[in-house]
Design a protein around this motif. Sequence first.
Motif, short mmCIF file in Angstrom:
data_model
loop_
_atom_site.label_atom_id
_atom_site.label_comp_id
_atom_site.label_asym_id
_atom_site.label_seq_id
_atom_site.Cartn_x
_atom_site.Cartn_y
_atom_site.Cartn_z
N ASP A 16 0.83 -1.21 0.00
CA ASP A 16 0.00 0.00 0.00
C ASP A 16 0.86 1.25 0.00
O ASP A 16 0.57 2.23 -0.70
CB ASP A 16 -0.92 0.01 1.22
N ALA B 88 2.52 1.71 -3.36
CA ALA B 88 1.57 2.27 -4.34
C ALA B 88 1.45 3.78 -4.18
O ALA B 88 1.33 4.51 -5.16
CB ALA B 88 0.20 1.61 -4.16
N ASP C 160 4.58 5.37 -5.59
CA ASP C 160 4.56 5.23 -7.06
C ASP C 160 3.65 6.29 -7.68
O ASP C 160 3.95 6.83 -8.75
CB ASP C 160 4.09 3.83 -7.45
N ARG C 161 2.53 6.56 -7.02
CA ARG C 161 1.61 7.61 -7.53
C ARG C 161 2.29 8.96 -7.58
O ARG C 161 1.95 9.81 -8.40
CB ARG C 161 0.35 7.69 -6.67
#
Length: 400
Positions: free
Chosen positions: A91, A94, A97-98
């Motif tokens: 999580d 992610a 990465d965003r």
Amino acid sequence: MATANMPDRTPQSYDAIILGAGAAGMMCALTAGQRGRRVLLLDHADEPGKKILISGGGRCNFTNINTAPDRYLSANPHFAKSALGRYTAADFIALIDRHGIAWHEKTLGQLFCDGSARQIVAMLLDECDAGKVTIGLGHPARAVDHADGQYRVTWGDRTATAPALVIATGGPSIPKMGATGFAYDLARRFGLKVVEPRPALVPLTLGGEETLFRSLSGVAADVVARCGKAAFREAALFTHKGLSGPAILQISSYWRHGESIGIDFLPDLAPGWLAAAKRAKPRAGLRNTLAGHLPARLADTLVDRLGIDGELGALTDKRLDEAARRLADWRFTPNGTEGLAKAEVVAGGIATDGLSSQTMEARRVPGLYAIGEAVDVTGWLGGYNFQWAWASGWAAGQVL
């Protein structure tokens, strides 16, 4: 992100006040803020995320892909399961990465930024901004009170109230960065118990006859370090005070005063390897044989301490087997640690038996929460403590 630049001294009302703008505090704030809560995030430091900025040599070891509850120490080993299971390393990956933050795995599942730890702090602040979190920096909380279902916090010359208060001020490790035991004092005021904090992930010091090993300062070796049932294979480093390096920092969290630790200096060699080496090269010297596997200075010191030397062929298998056994479990009895100044974290903290593992809320004090390092949950070296900060902050932020 709103700044706490208030035009008057009238108490400002929020849904939640979070004390501590570190990893856990910012995660909690952005999570609650993005759920539409009015959040005030306070810190006595002049900038947020100071521990984040120095972590991982400035590149922030922000999580570990091998995160699991059994890699945490706590009086209740099951407490961390809920939060860690609901907000995982994947999580957090992610999330970064965003934000386009490049990262890499170093060793043993440890993830670092390719660039700077400042990218992580900037990301968290951007997320707080998206949640319209109000941030107040540079002033300690001078007073914290609770009455009529409201928490009242005075910081600097301002006052704020909220039905929820989150303790996210961490532990007292690295005091030169302003770390204190504030979280424990505040928890005790509200009737929460505190498991006695002690330095963890910290170098160990040697005294007595073992001070001879200090002459090896700067020498490192790949070892297995053991204390009780815990064992870690990584580098150990001799220092002018004793022992350090990742293997020692890991084992220090399990060590208690008066206990010994065991070091396997040759973890890849099977029992009886010295006797086998004798048969292969009987005229080889013990000192040179060890130096083939270890740094020469370390090999010399160990041979001196073993009290045997000479050609392998001149030594009995029994003596060689005894030497191999000792090298596989060399006992040190540290006389202490380098203390909070050098500890990466503390073990102990606000007792988990007074908190909900689902929400981090105090069971007997409605609206009071504790997250991150302030709580009696301490992870291994290598990004585990950051993952606990993210997970516990997220868990509290979901219910504020």
